[in-house]
Design a protein around this motif. Structure first.
Motif, PDB file in Angstrom:
ATOM      1  N   HIS A 278      -3.243  -3.402  -8.230  1.00  0.00           N
ATOM      2  CA  HIS A 278      -4.764  -3.330  -8.123  1.00  0.00           C
ATOM      3  C   HIS A 278      -5.344  -2.111  -7.945  1.00  0.00           C
ATOM      4  O   HIS A 278      -5.030  -1.155  -7.200  1.00  0.00           O
TER       5      HIS A 278
ATOM      6  N   ASP B 183      -8.275  -7.572   3.583  1.00  0.00           N
ATOM      7  CA  ASP B 183      -9.163  -8.638   3.054  1.00  0.00           C
ATOM      8  C   ASP B 183      -8.764  -9.600   2.045  1.00  0.00           C
ATOM      9  O   ASP B 183      -8.730 -10.698   1.901  1.00  0.00           O
ATOM     10  N   GLY B 184      -7.792  -8.974   1.154  1.00  0.00           N
ATOM     11  CA  GLY B 184      -6.958 -10.027   0.463  1.00  0.00           C
ATOM     12  C   GLY B 184      -6.165 -10.893   0.931  1.00  0.00           C
ATOM     13  O   GLY B 184      -5.968 -12.185   0.518  1.00  0.00           O
TER      14      GLY B 184
ATOM     15  N   ALA C 146      -9.674   2.487   1.761  1.00  0.00           N
ATOM     16  CA  ALA C 146      -9.872   1.500   0.883  1.00  0.00           C
ATOM     17  C   ALA C 146      -8.639   0.628   0.508  1.00  0.00           C
ATOM     18  O   ALA C 146      -8.903  -0.508   0.329  1.00  0.00           O
ATOM     19  N   THR C 147      -7.399   1.304   0.240  1.00  0.00           N
ATOM     20  CA  THR C 147      -6.307   0.523   0.015  1.00  0.00           C
ATOM     21  C   THR C 147      -6.049  -0.487   0.976  1.00  0.00           C
ATOM     22  O   THR C 147      -5.467  -1.642   0.872  1.00  0.00           O
TER      23      THR C 147
ATOM     24  N   VAL D   8      -7.032   1.324  -7.295  1.00  0.00           N
ATOM     25  CA  VAL D   8      -8.005   1.865  -6.473  1.00  0.00           C
ATOM     26  C   VAL D   8      -8.150   3.256  -6.868  1.00  0.00           C
ATOM     27  O   VAL D   8      -7.182   4.213  -6.693  1.00  0.00           O
TER      28      VAL D   8
ATOM     29  N   THR E 291       0.915  -1.178   0.037  1.00  0.00           N
ATOM     30  CA  THR E 291      -0.045   0.174   0.025  1.00  0.00           C
ATOM     31  C   THR E 291       0.955   1.148   0.006  1.00  0.00           C
ATOM     32  O   THR E 291       1.892   1.252   0.635  1.00  0.00           O
TER      33      THR E 291
ATOM     34  N   GLU F 116      -8.315  -3.619   1.311  1.00  0.00           N
ATOM     35  CA  GLU F 116      -8.064  -4.321   0.143  1.00  0.00           C
ATOM     36  C   GLU F 116      -6.985  -5.394   0.364  1.00  0.00           C
ATOM     37  O   GLU F 116      -7.011  -6.538   0.637  1.00  0.00           O
TER      38      GLU F 116
ATOM     39  N   ILE G  24      -1.484  -2.122  -4.089  1.00  0.00           N
ATOM     40  CA  ILE G  24      -3.017  -1.447  -4.034  1.00  0.00           C
ATOM     41  C   ILE G  24      -2.869   0.144  -4.011  1.00  0.00           C
ATOM     42  O   ILE G  24      -2.564   0.366  -2.949  1.00  0.00           O
TER      43      ILE G  24
END
Length: 332
Positions: free
Chosen positions: A77, A107-108, A100-101, A79, A12, A104, A39
């Motif tokens: 990815h 969660d990833g 949000a990054t 965003v 990130t 992700e 991300i």
């Protein structure tokens, strides 16, 4: 022979107006035996690469790799970022993008898309200015994963865990109680065994007060809270030193006696660590069901946009994440 897929590290970029995006593209130019997945907003990375003078090829994470590599490659990815970045001037309009990054990435990892996450620094104040209560990566990831965690910073020479993290100093004494210390020490003990391969960890615990309270004359937290918690854990077989005065706990003779230190608050021990190994120190979140590492510094807004920020700490964080994943694979 290990036939499992190549490791995938999620990255990130942190605060768009800070040095994170530039550090991330510089990291992509370093050889790693893993696939790096950024991300982030694609345009943000393109502009960061241009500032750093890097020829980088950004590949959609769902696309096959080009047959012929003509430049440094980095999977992305994407965003989307609401507002273009202005280096050195964080914009609260991008706060939800930053979160949000992180979401992700977490969660990833939980879903198995990534083997670990490596985070660049973010600007807490900008997120709070957007009206979002936020105290840091550590707390965000803990909530996302639904677990209790411990913040640790580690260099090749020293590991320091924290009983409390991002609290005002005035709030620290009330936050420290027996159950907290026992939970934190159990987590540190388990993760030293699991992540670092130390079979019988030795943990030094600092006192809260100067001279570790000096027998109650400089505060009673050691007598009333810390010592009873340590004694209970010693009864479970843990090897614990302390509570130790913070001003002598880091001298060489003491360091030989422990594998990690538990400090009571953020600035009690981290200045020691950062002053001697700033570019080699890595921030880890212990207790997560996945591996997360990060840099040991902030967004360096004064350097953002210059292309001159030193990526050493992010490189160290990525290498430690890879080492920890490989160690866990070997142990499985």
């Amino acid at each position: 022979m290990d036939t499992r897929p190549r490791l995938r590290l999620a990255l990130t970029a942190g605060e768009p107006a800070g040095v994170g995006p530039e550090l991330l593209v510089r990291l992509a130019a370093i050889p790693f035996d893993a696939e790096l997945v950024a991300i982030a907003d694609r345009g943000l990375l393109e502009r960061a690469a241009a500032r750093c003078g890097l020829d980088i090829q950004l590949i959609d994470d769902n696309a096959p790799a080009p047959a012929l590599a003509t430049a440094v490659q980095l999977r992305v990815h994407h965003v989307p970022m609401p507002a273009p970045e202005q280096p050195g001037a964080p914009d609260p309009a991008n706060a939800r993008y930053v979160l949000a990054t992180l979401a992700e990435a977490a969660d990833g990892c939980l879903a198995g898309r990534y083997d670990a996450v490596v985070t660049a620094p973010l600007q807490k104040s900008s997120i709070n200015d957007a009206g979002i209560a936020f105290t840091g990566h550590t707390e965000f990831l803990a909530e996302r994963a639904g677990v209790d965690v411990v913040m640790m910073l580690a260099s090749p020479e020293l590991r320091v865990a924290l009983a409390t993290t991002h609290l005002p100093l005035s709030a620290v004494p009330a936050a420290i109680d027996g159950p907290l210390l026992q939970r934190v020490l159990r987590t540190v003990h388990a993760e030293l065994r699991r992540k670092f391969g130390i079979d019988e960890p030795r943990i030094a615990v600092l006192g809260l007060n100067p001279h570790a309270g000096e027998g109650g004359h400089l505060g009673r937290e050691e007598i009333d809270t810390i010592i009873p918690a340590l004694d209970a854990l010693r009864g479970e077989g843990m090897e614990l030193l302390g509570p130790l005065p913070a001003d002598t706990a880091f001298v060489p003779a003491m360091r030989a006696r422990y594998d990690a230190v538990l400090a009571m608050y953020h600035d009690q021990a981290l200045p020691v660590l950062k002053s001697e190994a700033f570019d080699r120190t890595v921030n880890l979140t212990l207790g997560l069901p996945f591996i997360r590492t990060s840099v040991d510094h902030g967004t360096a807004l004064d350097l953002a946009g210059s292309g001159r920020a030193d990526p050493s700490s992010l490189i160290a964080a990525a290498r430690m994440a890879l080492d920890l994943v490989l160690r866990s694979r070997r142990a499985a």
